[in-house]
Scaffold this active site. Structure first.
Site, PDB file in Angstrom:
ATOM      1  N   GLU A 227     -24.966   8.658  22.423  1.00  0.00           N
ATOM      2  CA  GLU A 227     -23.942   9.305  23.239  1.00  0.00           C
ATOM      3  C   GLU A 227     -22.982   8.259  23.829  1.00  0.00           C
ATOM      4  OE1 GLU A 227     -22.894  12.176  23.507  1.00  0.00           O
ATOM      5  OE2 GLU A 227     -21.772  12.216  25.383  1.00  0.00           O
TER       6      GLU A 227
ATOM      7  N   HIS B 275     -33.003  -4.166   9.588  1.00  0.00           N
ATOM      8  CA  HIS B 275     -33.030  -3.477   8.286  1.00  0.00           C
ATOM      9  C   HIS B 275     -31.631  -3.306   7.706  1.00  0.00           C
ATOM     10  CE1 HIS B 275     -37.290  -2.868   8.608  1.00  0.00           C
ATOM     11  NE2 HIS B 275     -37.133  -2.334   9.808  1.00  0.00           N
TER      12      HIS B 275
ATOM     13  N   GLU C 249     -14.539   7.577  20.999  1.00  0.00           N
ATOM     14  CA  GLU C 249     -13.563   8.668  21.035  1.00  0.00           C
ATOM     15  C   GLU C 249     -12.427   8.436  22.015  1.00  0.00           C
ATOM     16  OE1 GLU C 249     -16.468  11.819  23.355  1.00  0.00           O
ATOM     17  OE2 GLU C 249     -14.838  12.644  22.186  1.00  0.00           O
TER      18      GLU C 249
ATOM     19  N   LYS D 218     -10.583  19.741  22.461  1.00  0.00           N
ATOM     20  CA  LYS D 218     -11.767  20.059  23.267  1.00  0.00           C
ATOM     21  C   LYS D 218     -12.660  21.101  22.601  1.00  0.00           C
ATOM     22  CE  LYS D 218     -14.130  19.825  27.128  1.00  0.00           C
ATOM     23  NZ  LYS D 218     -15.052  18.675  27.115  1.00  0.00           N
TER      24      LYS D 218
ATOM     25  N   CYS E 266      -6.659  24.722  17.500  1.00  0.00           N
ATOM     26  CA  CYS E 266      -5.398  25.380  17.821  1.00  0.00           C
ATOM     27  C   CYS E 266      -5.634  26.507  18.831  1.00  0.00           C
ATOM     28  CB  CYS E 266      -4.697  25.985  16.604  1.00  0.00           C
ATOM     29  SG  CYS E 266      -4.431  24.822  15.275  1.00  0.00           S
TER      30      CYS E 266
ATOM     31  N   ASN F 119      -4.762  30.627  14.193  1.00  0.00           N
ATOM     32  CA  ASN F 119      -5.810  29.648  14.494  1.00  0.00           C
ATOM     33  C   ASN F 119      -6.910  29.840  13.455  1.00  0.00           C
ATOM     34  OD1 ASN F 119      -8.452  29.689  16.967  1.00  0.00           O
ATOM     35  ND2 ASN F 119      -7.834  28.028  15.669  1.00  0.00           N
ATOM     36  N   GLY F 120      -7.251  28.771  12.751  1.00  0.00           N
ATOM     37  CA  GLY F 120      -8.299  28.876  11.731  1.00  0.00           C
ATOM     38  C   GLY F 120      -7.865  28.134  10.481  1.00  0.00           C
TER      39      GLY F 120
ATOM     40  N   TRP G 226      -3.698  21.749  16.479  1.00  0.00           N
ATOM     41  CA  TRP G 226      -4.519  20.606  16.074  1.00  0.00           C
ATOM     42  C   TRP G 226      -4.427  20.607  14.551  1.00  0.00           C
ATOM     43  CZ3 TRP G 226      -9.087  20.012  13.139  1.00  0.00           C
ATOM     44  CH2 TRP G 226      -9.669  18.750  13.235  1.00  0.00           C
TER      45      TRP G 226
ATOM     46  N   LYS H 285     -18.979   8.231  23.119  1.00  0.00           N
ATOM     47  CA  LYS H 285     -18.007   8.274  24.216  1.00  0.00           C
ATOM     48  C   LYS H 285     -17.016   7.132  24.061  1.00  0.00           C
ATOM     49  CE  LYS H 285     -18.603  11.195  25.547  1.00  0.00           C
ATOM     50  NZ  LYS H 285     -19.161  12.515  25.639  1.00  0.00           N
TER      51      LYS H 285
ATOM     52  N   ARG I 122      -7.196  22.855  23.131  1.00  0.00           N
ATOM     53  CA  ARG I 122      -7.585  23.210  21.764  1.00  0.00           C
ATOM     54  C   ARG I 122      -6.810  22.427  20.709  1.00  0.00           C
ATOM     55  NH1 ARG I 122     -10.307  28.194  22.102  1.00  0.00           N
ATOM     56  NH2 ARG I 122     -10.017  28.538  19.899  1.00  0.00           N
TER      57      ARG I 122
HETATM   58  C1  F6R Z   1     -17.728  14.408  22.665  1.00  0.00           C
HETATM   59  C2  F6R Z   1     -17.545  15.842  22.633  1.00  0.00           C
HETATM   60  C3  F6R Z   1     -17.834  16.547  21.365  1.00  0.00           C
HETATM   61  C4  F6R Z   1     -18.479  17.912  21.664  1.00  0.00           C
HETATM   62  C5  F6R Z   1     -18.675  18.691  20.363  1.00  0.00           C
HETATM   63  C6  F6R Z   1     -19.358  20.018  20.606  1.00  0.00           C
HETATM   64  O1  F6R Z   1     -17.429  13.894  23.918  1.00  0.00           O
HETATM   65  O2  F6R Z   1     -17.145  16.438  23.598  1.00  0.00           O
HETATM   66  O3  F6R Z   1     -18.639  15.796  20.526  1.00  0.00           O
HETATM   67  O4  F6R Z   1     -19.695  17.694  22.294  1.00  0.00           O
HETATM   68  O5  F6R Z   1     -17.445  18.910  19.762  1.00  0.00           O
HETATM   69  O6  F6R Z   1     -18.621  20.803  21.479  1.00  0.00           O
HETATM   70  P1  F6R Z   1     -19.278  22.016  22.245  1.00  0.00           P
HETATM   71  O7  F6R Z   1     -20.255  21.450  23.227  1.00  0.00           O
HETATM   72  O8  F6R Z   1     -18.137  22.720  22.919  1.00  0.00           O
HETATM   73  O9  F6R Z   1     -19.956  22.856  21.214  1.00  0.00           O
END
Ligand code: F6R
Length: 596
Positions: free
Chosen positions: A469, A492, A476, A591, A2, A98-99, A72, A473, A26
């Site tokens: 990774e 396994h 998500e 984000k 948020c 926020n929290g 969020w 990607k 956010r």
């Molecule tokens: C995936 C992604 C998340 C962030 C994670 C940590 O594409 O962006 O997995 O990597 O939430 O975020 P930061 O790097 O801001 O601590």
């Protein structure tokens, strides 16, 4: 997560709305705003993107007070009722938060037993329901004292010209200039409007009117130093690209090159020399999501250069019984520098005397401010929720840091030829990073993958880290189920899932591992699964039949897996667009993850 904003001044609605747009990363489940106009609240709420709010707001040029929020969802569904601001029963007090309030159920039950009525499920509504008619500082403090959990809170009353604020563990910043005050969850909202800002610390609270901000901690008035805003106004646009994500992938080359230059500056040399004075015995790399995945690769490089290193998920750190002392280097990796789980471990490591190095992309973030040492990724604003250029920057930074630490380890230490060679020639070799590679092939692969419900990623060694990774990607932004595993682990257990409805992306960046990848793909093919090989290695023609598609990626020098990383990011991006998803704003995500 948020984002919250407060504003006192002219064009209040416009400034709150512009702020919300900046904080949308956010959370974008819903947004809302309440302004006080001549003693009456005007409230606007909408579901989904912040832009949905714009045609509801009545903009007013005159002086005003207001608060706003982009959500969020944590407690309660995504509904207008649960959207912030939240109100006292008499609707005279409005709150944004926020929290997470951990004891909200206890507090709510108590209020219900006193006859208070609730309209929604949000934990924030519980804060608002403690108020009536007006807010005094004493009342505000007494309510804050009841809360357990994390919060950045802004409260207004329709009978006053003040904004009350409090902070614990969630970020909150305040700027003041010429009868204008702005509160925000991050300082990007201040760029171009203010030159200075205050960073609130945990436990601080107070109130602001158009002329002043009064800060308190532990019931005592305190004075605070303000920070200068050094950054230029940074506006991020998509340019020629349809989405920020694709633009950001294409920025990777520049970002990597900048890190290469940065790591060789005297400033970084001094920083590393200072760290090395502590006789480092153990290194932990700590992060979440993509940042953790970057740390996994970093860990391999630290070990390669003789360090005892581990990479730990921040959210699992406290359960690992990790010993930390003043010879432990704790490297915190975070694009945003605001990730709750990562910051929590930072606090823990600090109390145990660990040496805390932050690697982050956001100059004014909490991680930047709390770390003993800081390495800036300087990747530029990353707008897309899925990390691409920042992840690549984290990988490059960790690998180069390991090399440079080794290089600076001892006075007059001369690296053996092999290592020295890598350091000297790194620049040239790194410049092989190729962001334009195989565009049409990658789109074709994406078309192929988008028809499947299950996608597996396999690799060995560093290729397994990359597989993790790539898989993250894809899931998500395409919403396709995906799992990454070391190729020899298939037999396994996971092989039981392989059939004609699955596709596996096999990754190979080291020639000596190609045999293992070939044999794993044979096992998959034997069960009807499809396999796509993504490799920089040469493969004998007779083995081509083991793969449904082969994508040859050019080597990117000593970090020869970087071009594979970029290819995987692009595949995920194209799959998302084929499925008509917005890759910049995937569902259910945000984000910056500022909650536990
Ligand atoms: C995936 C992604 C998340 C962030 C994670 C940590 O594409 O962006 O997995 O990597 O939430 O975020 P930061 O790097 O801001 O601590």
């Amino acid at each position: 997560m948020c984002g919250i904003i407060g504003y006192i001044g002219f064009e209040c609605e416009k400034n709150l709305y512009e702020g919300l747009k900046k904080l949308e990363y956010r959370g974008y489940d819903s947004s809302g705003m309440t302004t006080n106009r001549d003693g009456k609240f005007n409230t606007y709420k909408s579901i989904g993107r912040v832009e949905n709010l714009s045609n509801k707001i009545i903009f007013n040029n005159k002086n005003g007070i207001g608060i706003a929020h982009t959500r969020w969802a944590t407690h309660g569904n995504v509904t207008l009722q649960n959207a912030h601001p939240h109100f006292s029963e008499d609707e005279k007090i409005a709150i944004v938060h926020n929290g997470i309030i951990e004891n909200y159920i206890d507090l709510k039950e108590k209020l219900i037993s006193q006859g208070v009525k609730f309209y929604g499920e949000s934990d924030t509504e519980v804060i608002a329901k403690h108020f009536k008619k007006d807010i005094s500082l004493e009342k505000f403090k007494s309510v804050i004292d009841k809360l357990k959990g994390t919060y950045a809170i802004l409260a207004i009353s329709c009978n006053s010209d003040k904004i009350f604020f409090a902070k614990n563990k969630s970020p909150l910043y305040i700027a003041l200039d010429k009868e204008t005050v702005m509160f925000s969850s991050d300082i990007s909202c201040f760029f171009g409007k203010f030159d200075k800002f205050y960073t609130l610390e945990d436990g601080e609270y107070g109130f602001a009117d158009k002329n002043s901000i009064i800060f308190y901690k532990n019931s005592k008035k305190i004075s605070k130093q303000c920070n200068e805003i050094k950054s230029k106004l940074c506006i991020s646009s998509k340019g020629r690209f349809k989405h920020f994500m694709l633009k950001e992938i294409f920025e990777s080359k520049k970002v990597g090159n900048n890190i290469l230059k940065y790591i060789q500056t005297s400033k970084v040399t001094k920083l590393i020399n200072d760290i090395l004075k502590n006789d480092i015995e153990k290194i932990y790399l700590i992060g979440c999501g993509s940042a953790y995945n970057a740390g996994l690769i970093g860990k391999r490089f630290f070990r390669l250069y003789g360090y005892d290193a581990d990479c730990i998920l921040a959210s699992e750190f406290e359960h690992e019984n990790i010993f930390i002392n003043n010879k432990t280097l704790c490297i915190f990796i975070s694009q945003s520098g605001e990730t709750y789980d990562t910051l929590k471990v930072l606090d823990l490591c600090k109390t145990k005397g660990g040496i805390c190095l932050g690697i982050t992309n956001v100059e004014y973030s909490t991680l930047s401010q709390k770390s003993d040492y800081l390495l800036s990724l300087n990747a530029g604003v990353e707008k897309a929720v899925a990390s691409t250029k920042a992840y690549l920057a984290q990988v490059v930074m960790c690998c180069l840091l390991a090399i440079k630490m080794k290089y600076l380890s001892y006075d007059n230490y001369i690296l053996d030829n092999k290592n020295y060679d890598i350091y000297k020639r790194f620049g040239k070799e790194y410049y092989n990073l190729d962001i334009n590679l195989n565009e049409s092939n990658l789109k074709e692969i994406a078309e192929f993958i988008s028809c499947f419900k299950y996608v597996f990623y396999i690799g060995k060694g560093v290729d397994y880290d990359i597989a993790l990774e790539g898989s993250l990607k894809l899931k998500e932004i395409s919403y396709i189920f995906s799992l990454a595993l070391p190729c020899l682990e298939l037999k396994h257990g996971t092989l039981a899932l392989i059939d004609e409805n699955t596709v596996t992306i096999a990754i190979c960046s080291e020639q000596n591992l190609i045999d293992k990848i070939i044999s794993s793909s044979q096992e998959i093919k034997a069960r009807g699964g499809k396999v796509i090989l993504l490799t920089i290695c040469d493969i004998e023609e007779q083995y081509n039949k083991n793969f449904d598609r082969i994508i040859k990626v050019s080597s990117s020098g000593k970090l020869n897996f970087l071009n594979i990383i970029i290819s995987l990011q692009k595949i995920a991006y194209y799959v998302a667009t084929i499925k008509c998803n917005n890759p910049d704003m995937p569902k259910n995500l945000a984000k910056s993850v500022t909650v536990e």
